[in-house]
Design an enzyme around this catalytic site. Structure first.
Site, PDB file in Angstrom:
ATOM      1  N   ASP A   1       0.762  -1.145   0.172  1.00  0.00           N
ATOM      2  CA  ASP A   1      -0.074  -0.179   0.110  1.00  0.00           C
ATOM      3  C   ASP A   1       1.003   1.375  -0.024  1.00  0.00           C
ATOM      4  O   ASP A   1       1.980   1.063   0.272  1.00  0.00           O
ATOM      5  CB  ASP A   1      -0.827  -0.184   1.176  1.00  0.00           C
ATOM      6  CG  ASP A   1      -1.539   1.251   1.221  1.00  0.00           C
ATOM      7  OD1 ASP A   1      -2.377   1.606   0.460  1.00  0.00           O
ATOM      8  OD2 ASP A   1      -1.495   1.762   2.754  1.00  0.00           O
TER       9      ASP A   1
ATOM     10  N   ASP B   1      -0.312   5.012   0.926  1.00  0.00           N
ATOM     11  CA  ASP B   1      -0.599   6.118   1.761  1.00  0.00           C
ATOM     12  C   ASP B   1      -0.544   5.403   3.313  1.00  0.00           C
ATOM     13  O   ASP B   1      -1.204   4.479   3.547  1.00  0.00           O
ATOM     14  CB  ASP B   1      -2.046   6.606   1.572  1.00  0.00           C
ATOM     15  CG  ASP B   1      -2.312   7.469   0.585  1.00  0.00           C
ATOM     16  OD1 ASP B   1      -1.473   7.526  -0.367  1.00  0.00           O
ATOM     17  OD2 ASP B   1      -3.228   8.247   0.081  1.00  0.00           O
TER      18      ASP B   1
END
Length: 294
Positions: A85, A87
């Site tokens: 991922d 963020d």
């Protein structure tokens, strides 16, 4: 054979370890080995027979709540695939929240982001709602936001570059936007980027996303696609911090939650709560003289 590796406060390690080993054996397990890794002397490795990951995880969580941890049903070997991922995992910000600040609505959008990350809202619906609130914002705000707000997590570049140097294919997969992710991936060294695309017309955001939304199912599908391409037996490592990352974390050989929300942390095989992202390299037993530093 279950393998557990952890990094904890060395001053209290011995006493807590003795209590944890006693509890493991009280619950039917057998600790067949315990010692610090030769390659990474801050990492404790436990070998446990006649037990399961859930039981051992619960015991280690109780005695070492502030540790970095990885539990594996078998030998811990280096990943051939690293998928992450973006963020709040590879970077320290939520891009859409920071972009919203330029529109004067950060608090409003951040509240929706937090609920989506906690798993309280449908991710796709929450993303469309937030993007809709950005309608009319100048596209130039994206570049300004990148320059002024977006910064990598400590250790991110070292982690990605080191895993690449050791043969891993690296993929950044995000429910955020290519407008940010392409720049972040290039800076950190990722091989591939999967993300959403913001629609822009006349130099302003339209409030829409182009094409299908990258959600939790897409993240998992990308992981499985890459494993199939790389070949049977490929060890995969997935990292993330929110509910949207859970299917990817669960599908990976090793799923590690980084400074994560409760649901993601509970679903993962491991966690990083204490150190920075290079703690993952320590847990894999990569000597520091082999790290490719920033």
């Amino acid at each position: 054979m279950l393998i557990a590796r952890l990094i904890a406060d060395t001053e209290t390690l011995g006493d807590r370890l003795a209590l944890a080993m006693e509890e493991i054996e009280e619950k039917g397990g057998e600790v067949t080995g315990a010692g610090m890794l030769d390659s990474n002397p801050d990492v404790l490795e436990l070998e446990v027979a006649e037990s399961d990951a859930e039981t051992v995880r619960g015991i280690l969580d109780a005695h070492f709540p502030d540790s970095d941890l990885l539990i594996s049903n078998g030998p811990i070997t280096l990943p051939g695939l690293f998928i992450s991922d973006m963020d709040s995992t590879m970077i320290g910000q939520e891009c859409i929240d920071e972009l919203a600040d330029f529109a004067g609505i950060k608090a409003q959008i951040a509240e929706i982001t937090e609920r989506a990350m906690q798993g309280e809202l449908d991710f796709a619906a929450a993303l469309r709602e937030r993007v809709g609130l950005l309608q009319g914002l100048s596209a130039g705000a994206i570049e300004q936001c990148l320059d002024e707000r977006i910064r990598p997590m400590p250790g991110a570049a070292t982690l990605v570059r080191t895993l690449k140097s050791l043969g891993a294919h690296t993929v950044l997969v995000t429910g955020g936007f290519h407008s940010f992710a392409d720049t972040v991936a290039a800076a950190l060294g990722f091989d591939r980027v999967v993300g959403n695309r913001l629609a822009v017309e006349g130099g302003v955001l339209t409030g829409h996303v182009i094409g299908d939304i990258v959600d939790s199912s897409v993240k998992r599908a990308v992981l499985l696609e890459e494993v199939a391409r790389l070949g049977e037996g490929t060890v995969s490592l997935a990292t993330g911090d929110g509910a949207n990352d859970i299917p990817m974390i669960v599908a990976a050989t090793h799923g590690i939650a980084y400074r994560a929300k409760a649901k993601a942390r509970a679903a993962a095989d491991g966690r990083i709560d204490r150190g920075d992202l290079t703690a993952i390299l320590d847990l894999y037993g990569v000597p520091q003289d082999r790290w490719v530093r920033d």
